[in-house]
Scaffold this active site. Structure first.
Site, PDB file in Angstrom:
ATOM      1  N   THR A 177      52.163  13.476 -16.152  1.00 52.35           N
ATOM      2  CA  THR A 177      52.505  14.253 -14.943  1.00 52.35           C
ATOM      3  C   THR A 177      51.755  15.576 -14.909  1.00 52.35           C
ATOM      4  O   THR A 177      51.239  15.985 -13.870  1.00 52.35           O
ATOM      5  CB  THR A 177      54.029  14.517 -14.915  1.00 52.35           C
ATOM      6  OG1 THR A 177      54.702  13.271 -15.057  1.00 52.35           O
ATOM      7  CG2 THR A 177      54.448  15.183 -13.611  1.00 52.35           C
ATOM      8  N   GLU A 209      59.801   1.683  -2.835  1.00 53.85           N
ATOM      9  CA  GLU A 209      58.749   2.562  -2.314  1.00 53.85           C
ATOM     10  C   GLU A 209      57.766   1.805  -1.421  1.00 53.85           C
ATOM     11  O   GLU A 209      57.284   2.344  -0.418  1.00 53.85           O
ATOM     12  CB  GLU A 209      58.020   3.238  -3.484  1.00 53.85           C
ATOM     13  CG  GLU A 209      58.925   4.201  -4.232  1.00 53.85           C
ATOM     14  CD  GLU A 209      58.264   4.868  -5.431  1.00 53.85           C
ATOM     15  OE1 GLU A 209      57.094   4.555  -5.739  1.00 53.85           O
ATOM     16  OE2 GLU A 209      58.922   5.721  -6.057  1.00 53.85           O
ATOM     17  N   HIS A 222      50.566   9.724  -7.121  1.00 49.05           N
ATOM     18  CA  HIS A 222      51.919   9.275  -7.449  1.00 49.05           C
ATOM     19  C   HIS A 222      51.832   7.805  -7.796  1.00 49.05           C
ATOM     20  O   HIS A 222      51.037   7.075  -7.206  1.00 49.05           O
ATOM     21  CB  HIS A 222      52.859   9.450  -6.253  1.00 49.05           C
ATOM     22  CG  HIS A 222      54.101   8.604  -6.371  1.00 49.05           C
ATOM     23  ND1 HIS A 222      55.196   9.004  -7.081  1.00 49.05           N
ATOM     24  CD2 HIS A 222      54.381   7.345  -5.927  1.00 49.05           C
ATOM     25  CE1 HIS A 222      56.113   8.035  -7.052  1.00 49.05           C
ATOM     26  NE2 HIS A 222      55.637   7.022  -6.363  1.00 49.05           N
ATOM     27  N   LYS A 272      47.527  11.995  -3.411  1.00 50.00           N
ATOM     28  CA  LYS A 272      48.223  13.177  -2.876  1.00 50.00           C
ATOM     29  C   LYS A 272      47.257  14.103  -2.133  1.00 50.00           C
ATOM     30  O   LYS A 272      46.031  13.987  -2.267  1.00 50.00           O
ATOM     31  CB  LYS A 272      48.923  13.901  -4.030  1.00 50.00           C
ATOM     32  CG  LYS A 272      50.058  13.081  -4.672  1.00 50.00           C
ATOM     33  CD  LYS A 272      50.807  13.897  -5.723  1.00 50.00           C
ATOM     34  CE  LYS A 272      51.951  13.102  -6.344  1.00 50.00           C
ATOM     35  NZ  LYS A 272      52.731  13.920  -7.315  1.00 50.00           N
ATOM     36  N   TYR A 280      61.211  11.471  -2.259  1.00 50.31           N
ATOM     37  CA  TYR A 280      61.463  12.085  -3.568  1.00 50.31           C
ATOM     38  C   TYR A 280      62.943  12.467  -3.741  1.00 50.31           C
ATOM     39  O   TYR A 280      63.261  13.379  -4.509  1.00 50.31           O
ATOM     40  CB  TYR A 280      60.560  13.306  -3.761  1.00 50.31           C
ATOM     41  CG  TYR A 280      59.162  12.979  -4.272  1.00 50.31           C
ATOM     42  CD1 TYR A 280      58.964  12.352  -5.504  1.00 50.31           C
ATOM     43  CD2 TYR A 280      58.035  13.310  -3.529  1.00 50.31           C
ATOM     44  CE1 TYR A 280      57.689  12.059  -5.978  1.00 50.31           C
ATOM     45  CE2 TYR A 280      56.746  13.023  -4.004  1.00 50.31           C
ATOM     46  CZ  TYR A 280      56.592  12.391  -5.234  1.00 50.31           C
ATOM     47  OH  TYR A 280      55.332  12.107  -5.705  1.00 50.31           O
ATOM     48  N   ARG A 325      50.469   3.508 -14.114  1.00 50.62           N
ATOM     49  CA  ARG A 325      50.935   4.735 -14.781  1.00 50.62           C
ATOM     50  C   ARG A 325      49.964   5.141 -15.897  1.00 50.62           C
ATOM     51  O   ARG A 325      49.716   6.329 -16.117  1.00 50.62           O
ATOM     52  CB  ARG A 325      52.340   4.537 -15.363  1.00 50.62           C
ATOM     53  CG  ARG A 325      53.429   4.245 -14.340  1.00 50.62           C
ATOM     54  CD  ARG A 325      53.836   5.422 -13.519  1.00 50.62           C
ATOM     55  NE  ARG A 325      54.380   6.525 -14.295  1.00 50.62           N
ATOM     56  CZ  ARG A 325      54.986   7.581 -13.761  1.00 50.62           C
ATOM     57  NH1 ARG A 325      55.139   7.678 -12.451  1.00 50.62           N
ATOM     58  NH2 ARG A 325      55.428   8.543 -14.513  1.00 50.62           N
ATOM     59  N   ARG A 373      44.541  11.840 -13.524  1.00 49.66           N
ATOM     60  CA  ARG A 373      45.034  13.226 -13.471  1.00 49.66           C
ATOM     61  C   ARG A 373      44.186  14.167 -14.330  1.00 49.66           C
ATOM     62  O   ARG A 373      43.943  15.303 -13.941  1.00 49.66           O
ATOM     63  CB  ARG A 373      46.513  13.271 -13.855  1.00 49.66           C
ATOM     64  CG  ARG A 373      47.415  12.829 -12.698  1.00 49.66           C
ATOM     65  CD  ARG A 373      48.834  12.596 -13.137  1.00 49.66           C
ATOM     66  NE  ARG A 373      49.747  12.469 -12.000  1.00 49.66           N
ATOM     67  CZ  ARG A 373      50.983  11.988 -12.099  1.00 49.66           C
ATOM     68  NH1 ARG A 373      51.452  11.589 -13.267  1.00 49.66           N
ATOM     69  NH2 ARG A 373      51.744  11.913 -11.027  1.00 49.66           N
ATOM     70  N   PHE A 392      62.088  22.328  -8.669  1.00 46.74           N
ATOM     71  CA  PHE A 392      60.782  22.282  -8.012  1.00 46.74           C
ATOM     72  C   PHE A 392      60.781  21.451  -6.727  1.00 46.74           C
ATOM     73  O   PHE A 392      59.724  21.238  -6.124  1.00 46.74           O
ATOM     74  CB  PHE A 392      59.712  21.758  -8.983  1.00 46.74           C
ATOM     75  CG  PHE A 392      60.037  20.393  -9.568  1.00 46.74           C
ATOM     76  CD1 PHE A 392      59.798  19.230  -8.845  1.00 46.74           C
ATOM     77  CD2 PHE A 392      60.579  20.281 -10.846  1.00 46.74           C
ATOM     78  CE1 PHE A 392      60.092  17.986  -9.371  1.00 46.74           C
ATOM     79  CE2 PHE A 392      60.874  19.036 -11.383  1.00 46.74           C
ATOM     80  CZ  PHE A 392      60.631  17.883 -10.646  1.00 46.74           C
ATOM     81  N   ASN A 423      48.954  17.140  -8.587  1.00 50.06           N
ATOM     82  CA  ASN A 423      48.510  16.240  -9.665  1.00 50.06           C
ATOM     83  C   ASN A 423      47.912  14.922  -9.181  1.00 50.06           C
ATOM     84  O   ASN A 423      47.980  13.906  -9.851  1.00 50.06           O
ATOM     85  CB  ASN A 423      49.630  16.044 -10.696  1.00 50.06           C
ATOM     86  CG  ASN A 423      50.859  15.400 -10.109  1.00 50.06           C
ATOM     87  OD1 ASN A 423      50.877  15.061  -8.935  1.00 50.06           O
ATOM     88  ND2 ASN A 423      51.883  15.215 -10.929  1.00 50.06           N
TER      89      ASN A 423
HETATM   90  P1  ATP Z   1      55.118  11.011  -9.430  1.00 49.61           P
HETATM   91  O1  ATP Z   1      56.576  10.651  -9.178  1.00 49.61           O
HETATM   92  O2  ATP Z   1      54.555  11.932  -8.376  1.00 49.61           O
HETATM   93  O3  ATP Z   1      54.277   9.799  -9.671  1.00 49.61           O
HETATM   94  P2  ATP Z   1      55.687  11.499 -12.148  1.00 49.61           P
HETATM   95  O4  ATP Z   1      56.493  10.248 -12.073  1.00 49.61           O
HETATM   96  O5  ATP Z   1      54.624  11.590 -13.189  1.00 49.61           O
HETATM   97  O6  ATP Z   1      55.005  11.826 -10.774  1.00 49.61           O
HETATM   98  P3  ATP Z   1      58.144  12.940 -11.780  1.00 49.61           P
HETATM   99  O7  ATP Z   1      58.961  13.411 -12.912  1.00 49.61           O
HETATM  100  O8  ATP Z   1      58.593  11.746 -10.994  1.00 49.61           O
HETATM  101  O9  ATP Z   1      56.649  12.744 -12.313  1.00 49.61           O
HETATM  102  O10 ATP Z   1      57.959  14.178 -10.789  1.00 49.61           O
HETATM  103  C1  ATP Z   1      57.549  13.990  -9.432  1.00 49.61           C
HETATM  104  C2  ATP Z   1      56.553  15.052  -9.055  1.00 49.61           C
HETATM  105  O11 ATP Z   1      57.220  16.310  -9.061  1.00 49.61           O
HETATM  106  C3  ATP Z   1      55.400  15.224 -10.042  1.00 49.61           C
HETATM  107  O12 ATP Z   1      54.314  14.385  -9.740  1.00 49.61           O
HETATM  108  C4  ATP Z   1      55.027  16.668  -9.866  1.00 49.61           C
HETATM  109  O13 ATP Z   1      54.126  16.830  -8.777  1.00 49.61           O
HETATM  110  C5  ATP Z   1      56.350  17.321  -9.533  1.00 49.61           C
HETATM  111  N1  ATP Z   1      56.910  17.920 -10.759  1.00 49.61           N
HETATM  112  C6  ATP Z   1      57.482  17.287 -11.783  1.00 49.61           C
HETATM  113  N2  ATP Z   1      57.895  18.148 -12.731  1.00 49.61           N
HETATM  114  C7  ATP Z   1      57.551  19.381 -12.265  1.00 49.61           C
HETATM  115  C8  ATP Z   1      57.698  20.683 -12.755  1.00 49.61           C
HETATM  116  N3  ATP Z   1      58.283  20.917 -13.934  1.00 49.61           N
HETATM  117  N4  ATP Z   1      57.237  21.691 -12.000  1.00 49.61           N
HETATM  118  C9  ATP Z   1      56.650  21.470 -10.811  1.00 49.61           C
HETATM  119  N5  ATP Z   1      56.482  20.244 -10.274  1.00 49.61           N
HETATM  120  C10 ATP Z   1      56.925  19.205 -10.988  1.00 49.61           C
HETATM  121 MG    MG Z   2      57.939   9.867 -10.553  1.00 42.37          MG
END
Ligand code: ATP
Ligand code: MG
Length: 137
Positions: free
Chosen positions: A91, A126, A115, A9, A49, A85, A102, A57, A112
């Site tokens: 996350t 994807e 992805h 990212k 997304y 993962r 992370r 968010f 973070n």
């Molecule tokens: P990613 O999809 O980026 O790999 P992830 O699968 O760990 O991350 P997801 O639940 O898919 O987490 O959320 C996607 C992205 O949205 C997260 O990586 C984070 O940057 C953002 N995000 C998730 N939860 C929050 C939150 N509560 N507040 C702010 N940003 C969030």
């Molecule tokens: Mg995700």
């Protein structure tokens, strides 16, 4: 053998830790089958997304993902989806296990560092979002 999509990212690209993150994958049995650096348009980020579009968010997430260049990769290896993962960590970097990407390179839940696809089905979707067949080898 599985393939999964990884994105370094904008925060991690700005910090100059592309090489360090790629090393985590290569040192843990994940091969780089494809890789490129690009800037996501707002439309790209919204589409990528889309599953999160109702979340509070979503706006910040799109804003952040378009704030600078990213590196997208196809990682290949045994159990690539879950292995990636695990290497990424939780996350929220504050909850991420020591030694994960992370925990070591990310500042906050928005910024973070990486992805990773969360299932084999999403990995396929994807990978096709970013790469043509001839770019993966
Ligand atoms: P990613 O999809 O980026 O790999 P992830 O699968 O760990 O991350 P997801 O639940 O898919 O987490 O959320 C996607 C992205 O949205 C997260 O990586 C984070 O940057 C953002 N995000 C998730 N939860 C929050 C939150 N509560 N507040 C702010 N940003 C969030
Ligand atoms: Mg995700």
């Amino acid at each position: 053998m599985e393939q999964t999509l990884s994105i370094i990212k904008p925060d991690a690209v700005k910090k100059g830790v592309i090489g360090k993150i790629v090393d985590r994958f290569e040192s843990n049995g994940l091969r780089i089958a494809a890789m490129k650096k690009l800037e996501l348009s707002k439309k790209d980020a919204q589409n990528f997304y889309a599953v999160h579009r109702e979340r509070p968010f979503f706006g910040e997430l799109v804003e952040f993902m378009t704030s600078g260049p990213v590196v997208v990769m196809v990682l290949e290896g045994e159990d690539a989806v879950s292995k990636n993962r695990k290497l990424m960590g939780a996350t929220n970097p504050k909850e991420a296990e020591k030694g994960t990407i992370r925990a070591d390179f990310a500042e906050s839940i928005d910024a973070n560092a990486v992805h990773g696809s969360d299932s084999l089905e999403n990995a396929n979707i994807e990978i096709n979002f970013f790469f043509a067949k001839r770019e993966i080898s």
